[in-house]
Design a protein around this motif. Structure first.
Motif, PDB file in Angstrom:
ATOM      1  N   ARG A 307       1.115  -1.359   0.232  1.00 25.07           N
ATOM      2  CA  ARG A 307      -0.137   0.186   0.011  1.00 25.07           C
ATOM      3  C   ARG A 307       0.650   1.288   0.062  1.00 25.07           C
ATOM      4  N   ARG A 436      -8.526  -5.674  -6.082  1.00 25.15           N
ATOM      5  CA  ARG A 436      -9.803  -6.857  -5.420  1.00 25.15           C
ATOM      6  C   ARG A 436     -10.331  -8.111  -5.693  1.00 25.15           C
ATOM      7  N   ALA A 461      -6.250  -3.220  -0.841  1.00 22.57           N
ATOM      8  CA  ALA A 461      -7.606  -3.235   0.444  1.00 22.57           C
ATOM      9  C   ALA A 461      -7.208  -4.065   0.988  1.00 22.57           C
ATOM     10  N   GLN A 623      -7.089   7.878  -1.862  1.00 26.88           N
ATOM     11  CA  GLN A 623      -7.436   6.321  -1.159  1.00 26.88           C
ATOM     12  C   GLN A 623      -7.320   6.299  -0.373  1.00 26.88           C
ATOM     13  N   GLU A 627     -10.741   4.785   1.349  1.00 27.56           N
ATOM     14  CA  GLU A 627     -11.500   3.493   1.942  1.00 27.56           C
ATOM     15  C   GLU A 627     -12.316   3.652   2.647  1.00 27.56           C
ATOM     16  N   GLY A 632     -11.698   2.505  -3.194  1.00 22.41           N
ATOM     17  CA  GLY A 632      -9.482   1.984  -3.106  1.00 22.41           C
ATOM     18  C   GLY A 632      -9.744   2.665  -4.510  1.00 22.41           C
ATOM     19  N   GLY A 640     -15.016   4.398  -5.677  1.00 24.80           N
ATOM     20  CA  GLY A 640     -16.036   3.509  -4.997  1.00 24.80           C
ATOM     21  C   GLY A 640     -16.926   4.160  -5.611  1.00 24.80           C
TER      22      GLY A 640
END
Length: 664
Positions: A307, A436, A461, A623, A627, A632, A640
């Motif tokens: 990340r 994801r 994520a 991000q 989140e 993400g 999102g």
């Protein structure tokens, strides 16, 4: 015998009081016979009333015990009265206490009886709703006189009473004080394992002179030791840039509430001009063995690095928690790793019976460009790859039109449902531009494939594709197209890459870097140079981004709705449906061109959901903000979806998430 004991329980000891009243009557008779006569009448009346009331109450309780115990014998009824557990009988509708045994009287600290008292008087804040709901155990511990109890109970109806009045509850009280304290002590002393890693150790050593290196490392060691000292746990330096920290669970809340302040403390150390050390922390907790704790800590530190580093990731029993992650990421890839990953991908492609390439839903130019690069790799190995994509719902129609015109791309594009039905054992699925599982073009296809490869540049994520046979995940890269281009340099010659494929890859890089203005590094320009040598025409790439007049009007209609929040964040909200996704993303990009704007958010309805598109110049990590709303991406580009909500409601949630981001 049991009736006599029941009488002692039901009838308070008032004989002494009546005796005193008779003595007062006798004494009064010597002074005023009439007054003594009146007092005697009152005393007699009270005695008769008390006798009848006690008899009636005794009959009611005996009747309840008969209903509770059925037709069992007298010895069984006596068991209820002589139970070693504290017992209280009351009416849940009125809260009136009907009866309690000796053990409960001692527990409540009452010498005589609880008749005419309310439950809340005997046990403050005692819940009764669970009994009315038909449950047999109180969901929470009940505290009374500094003791904690687990309360069991049942609800019955007494015979011969009205519908409301004949509800009677019997509760049994089990003292769990010692057991609860032992459990809390055990939970507080459970071990927690943390792995701490200096992200940019090599850069630090290059930035400072040989004589200053030991001083810098000493500062880092001192700050880490100061931070860990409050727990009393060991902090061990296992490698030059790795530390192992073991502490008890009771100290974890302190670190979490402090939001792992050691991240800021380490970042405040200045090494050279613009060079600061950053720390990644992986924490494993709530596992049953030390081996699992260490494994979760390793998984967490890998998550932190994937990340972008400079953050703490905590792996609990079920999910991840994230702290920090606000610093700008720097390029940390090496050509050695790229070469190793290229060889591994080549072997997977050579062994596969079928190859499918899939991006995220509503694929953009970066996803399509990366997929086109994988098709070139497969073609070089004598294999045919197919791109899983919805030809109706995507944001890369201009690239797809050019690719479909090529003979090498005849019947290459395939829908997710067709690929699912067609897939055979031994097939390889390569996922690009997302990590994801809930974001891919077709989740069913992902779940059914045993061999999966992932190539992505987004920050990982809490939910990500696990157990991948191949994972090239670099959050420091500008785009998935850049990563694929880097692999291509070790797998194919520039002449093997079709001009349209090279332009698709370059378009993906241009899209995610905003024409080479954001998230670019030396490797980004090296990838662009390779694509240029392969025949990519920058003018043709620019034409891929052209829009018609209607799209431009739609884009500026979104921009004119923007409002400023916290002086440097632009938020545009479109409550009605019908907004084009590409126009929304482009509007978010253009809002960054406004003076003083550091981040932009565009919120718009799409069916029953609200979609979000976010952009940043790098100072604000969008991000991390999205989140909190289930989105993400990476620090400068994120998106999102909030299902089943209104755009204005989502705007309020977004503003709260922004405020929390700055508060942290």
């Amino acid at each position: 015998m049991s009736n006599k004991k029941l009488s002692r329980l039901l009838e308070p000891n008032l004989k002494l009081y009546f005796l005193c009243m008779v003595v007062f009557c006798a004494a009064t008779a010597t002074v005023s016979p009439l007054l003594a006569l009146a007092e005697g009448c009152v005393t007699l009346g009270l005695y008769v009333y008390f006798t009848k009331s006690s008899q009636k109450r005794r009959q009611g309780v005996l009747q309840y015990i008969d209903n509770l115990t059925g037709s069992v014998d007298t010895a069984s009824k006596s068991t209820l009265i002589n139970s070693p557990l504290p017992i209280m009988v009351f009416r849940p509708d009125t809260g009136e206490v009907i009866w309690s045994n000796e053990n409960f009287l001692q527990l409540a600290g009452v010498r005589e009886h609880l008749f005419e008292m309310k439950v809340e008087d005997a046990v403050p804040e005692f819940p009764v709703q669970w009994l009315l709901e038909g449950k047999q155990e109180c969901p929470a511990r009940v505290e009374m006189n500094s003791r904690r109890f687990r309360v069991y109970g049942s609800l019955v109806r007494a015979k011969g009473r009205g519908a409301e009045q004949n509800l009677v509850a019997t509760t049994y009280w089990v003292d769990t004080t010692e057991a609860d304290e032992l459990r809390e002590k055990y939970m507080a002393s459970r071990p927690v394992v943390a792995i701490l890693m200096i992200d940019n150790y090599d850069d630090l050593m290059k930035a400072c002179a040989d004589t200053a290196r030991s001083a810098v490392l000493a500062q880092i060691d001192e700050k880490l030791s100061t931070w860990a000292a409050c727990s009393g746990g060991p902090l061990l330096k296992t490698e030059r840039d790795h530390y192992l920290f073991i502490f008890e669970q009771q100290h974890y809340e302190h670190f979490a509430e402090d939001r792992f302040s050691v991240l800021d403390a380490i970042r405040d150390i200045k090494v050279g001009e613009g060079v600061h050390p950053t720390l990644s922390i992986g924490v494993g907790k709530d596992a049953d063995t030390m081996a699992e704790l260490y494994k979760n800590a390793n998984l967490s530190v890998e998550m932190a690095l994937s990340r972008g580093g400079d953050q703490a990731v905590v792996r609990g029993r079920m999910d991840f928690e994230f702290y920090g992650g606000r610093a700008k990421t720097t390029e940390k890839r090496t050509k050695v790793k790229s070469r190793v990953m290229a060889n591994a991908l080549s072997e997977l492609v050579a062994d596969a019976t079928e190859i499918y390439v899939m991006g995220h839903s509503f694929a953009d130019m970066d996803a399509v460009g990366a997929a086109a690069g994988i098709c070139c790799v497969a073609r070089k190995r004598g294999k045919r790859a197919q791109i899983v994509i919805s030809e109706e719902h995507n944001a890369a129609q201009s690239i797809l039109t050019k690719l479909k015109a090529l003979p090498a791309y005849q019947n290459v594009l395939i829908s997710g449902s067709e690929a699912f039905l067609k897939m055979q054992p031994g097939a390889l699925l390569i996922v690009v531009d997302t990590n994801r599982p809930d974001m891919v073009e077709n989740q069913q296809l992902l779940e059914s494939c045993n061999r999966v490869a992932v190539i992505d540049h987004h920050r990982r994520a809490a939910s990500y594709i696990e157990n991948a046979a191949f994972s090239f995940h670099e959050p420091y890269a500008s785009s998935a197209s850049e990563l694929v281009t880097e692999l291509l340099q070790y797998l194919v010659e520039p002449a093997d890459l079709l001009r349209e494929e090279a332009e698709a890859l370059l378009a993906g890089i241009v899209l995610d870097t905003k024409h080479f203005t954001l998230r670019t590094g030396g490797r980004t320009f090296e990838a662009a140079a390779f694509l240029r040598r392969a025949g990519a025409d920058t003018t043709d790439v620019q034409r891929l981004f052209q829009s018609n007049l209607g799209e431009m009007v739609s884009r500026y209609d979104i921009i004119r709705r923007a409002e400023m929040y916290r002086d440097d964040i632009a938020i545009a909200v479109i409550p009605q449906d019908g907004v084009d996704r590409v126009a929304a993303a482009q509007a978010a990009d253009e809002l960054l061109g406004l003076k003083g704007v550091k981040a932009s958010f565009v919120l718009y309805r799409h069916g029953e959901d609200v979609l979000m598109s976010a952009r940043s110049l790098g100072e604000i990590n969008v991000q991390v903000i999205l989140e909190a709303l289930g989105g993400g991406g990476n620090s400068t580009t994120a998106g999102g979806k909030v299902e089943g909500s209104e755009a204005l409601d989502v705007r309020e949630q977004l503003c709260r998430a922004i405020d929390e981001y700055f508060e942290r």
